[in-house]
Motif scaffolding. Structure first.
Motif, PDB file in Angstrom:
ATOM      1  N   SER A   1       0.848  -1.194   0.000  1.00 47.14           N
ATOM      2  CA  SER A   1       0.000   0.000   0.000  1.00 47.14           C
ATOM      3  C   SER A   1       0.878   1.237   0.000  1.00 47.14           C
TER       4      SER A   1
ATOM      5  N   GLN B   1       0.656   2.253  -7.744  1.00 45.27           N
ATOM      6  CA  GLN B   1      -0.016   0.963  -7.898  1.00 45.27           C
ATOM      7  C   GLN B   1       0.912  -0.143  -7.418  1.00 45.27           C
ATOM      8  N   THR B   2       0.397  -1.038  -6.605  1.00 45.90           N
ATOM      9  CA  THR B   2       1.204  -2.161  -6.162  1.00 45.90           C
ATOM     10  C   THR B   2       1.495  -3.071  -7.343  1.00 45.90           C
TER      11      THR B   2
ATOM     12  N   ASN C   1      -1.774  -9.136  -5.073  1.00 46.83           N
ATOM     13  CA  ASN C   1      -2.558  -8.108  -4.404  1.00 46.83           C
ATOM     14  C   ASN C   1      -2.269  -6.760  -5.048  1.00 46.83           C
ATOM     15  N   GLU C   2      -3.304  -5.965  -5.229  1.00 47.87           N
ATOM     16  CA  GLU C   2      -3.129  -4.662  -5.851  1.00 47.87           C
ATOM     17  C   GLU C   2      -3.900  -3.598  -5.073  1.00 47.87           C
ATOM     18  N   SER C   3      -3.330  -2.417  -5.048  1.00 43.91           N
ATOM     19  CA  SER C   3      -4.046  -1.250  -4.535  1.00 43.91           C
ATOM     20  C   SER C   3      -3.560  -0.042  -5.317  1.00 43.91           C
TER      21      SER C   3
ATOM     22  N   THR D   1      -3.619   4.322  -5.492  1.00 42.72           N
ATOM     23  CA  THR D   1      -3.922   5.607  -4.874  1.00 42.72           C
ATOM     24  C   THR D   1      -3.332   6.704  -5.741  1.00 42.72           C
TER      25      THR D   1
END
Length: 273
Positions: free
Chosen positions: A121, A210-211, A220-222, A224
């Motif tokens: 994150s 971006q992850t 896993n991705e997030s 912002t």
């Protein structure tokens, strides 16, 4: 006194390590021809055997000769490889180079093993008021603070201007990005530089994080982002898009006029036959 040795650890194959991954550290030392050294690895003592299977492998030290500017020297290198990594493999890895006088010189690398359920994150903040207002042909810059977990290297960073991908850090780009890692809670300062700014550099600049890293078991991705409006004062700059040198009779064409300036200019089309 004899020349000191300077072991160097190459960790390019030991980044973003997850449980059950395999990683390799390579240590090398440059020495004068004819110098004899002993090079070896120390690793966390909880390594060794797991269920009767050895997971730690050290290569035999190899010596290669290099020629640079008509000067020759030797490079001695040794690898250590950990297979099926576990959390027990975390710790300090030491490469020790011992010369003929018994002196030992050491390089260290701390290895962290991430759990397969890790979710990367990032959070962006700023310490300035926007918009950013710059002067024509002057350099401007602004800095975004990023707090990333586990760290910023797990995050893919993208810049956009008015929702279009921004070309940065290229030879022909006057826009550059610089990252400075701070040793405080995984914080990083991300600075965007605009050299010799022109009115067409005005727009909404958006940094997207971006992850991009995952274990073999899952991804896993997030995402912002943070946006900064930028205005460049100076002469109005006008760009006409879709312009052609020749047009065919009875065909339809669309020309797009874009104007840049601060304050925002008022424009209109005129036709002169």
């Amino acid at each position: 006194l004899p020349i000191e040795l300077h072991p160097i650890i190459d960790d390019t194959q030991a980044r973003h390590i997850f449980v059950n991954d395999t990683f390799t550290l390579r240590c090398f030392v440059h020495i004068d021809i004819g110098v004899i050294i002993v090079i070896d690895w120390d690793h966390p003592d909880n390594h060794g055997h797991e269920n009767g299977t050895k997971r730690v492998f050290k290569s035999v030290a190899e010596t290669t000769r290099q020629l640079v500017n008509n000067n020759s020297y030797d490079t001695v290198a040794i690898n250590i490889t950990i297979v099926n990594a576990t959390k027990d493999d975390e710790g300090l890895y030491r490469c020790n180079a011992t010369d003929g006088n018994g002196r030992t010189f050491t390089a260290t690398k701390r290895i962290v093993i991430f759990d397969e359920h890790l979710i990367s994150s990032v959070n962006f903040t700023k310490d300035f008021h926007d918009p950013i207002i710059g002067e024509h042909e002057h350099d401007i810059h602004f800095t975004i603070n990023a707090q990333a977990f586990p760290d910023i290297s797990f995050i893919d960073l993208y810049w956009y201007k008015d929702n279009n991908p921004l070309s940065i850090n290229t030879n022909d780009s006057h826009i550059q990005m610089n990252l400075v890692n701070l040793f405080d809670e995984n914080r990083t300062q991300i600075t965007l530089y605009i050299m010799s700014a022109r009115p067409s550099d005005s727009g909404l600049y958006t940094l997207v994080g971006q992850t991009s890293w995952s274990s073999e078991q899952q991804r896993n991705e997030s995402i912002t982002n943070i946006s900064i409006p930028v205005y460049i004062q100076g002469d109005i700059e006008i760009l006409i898009e879709n312009h052609q040198d020749f047009y065919q009779l009875n065909h339809t064409y669309e020309l797009l006029c874009k104007s840049y300036g601060y304050p925002r200019p008022s424009i209109q089309w005129q036709w002169h036959p």
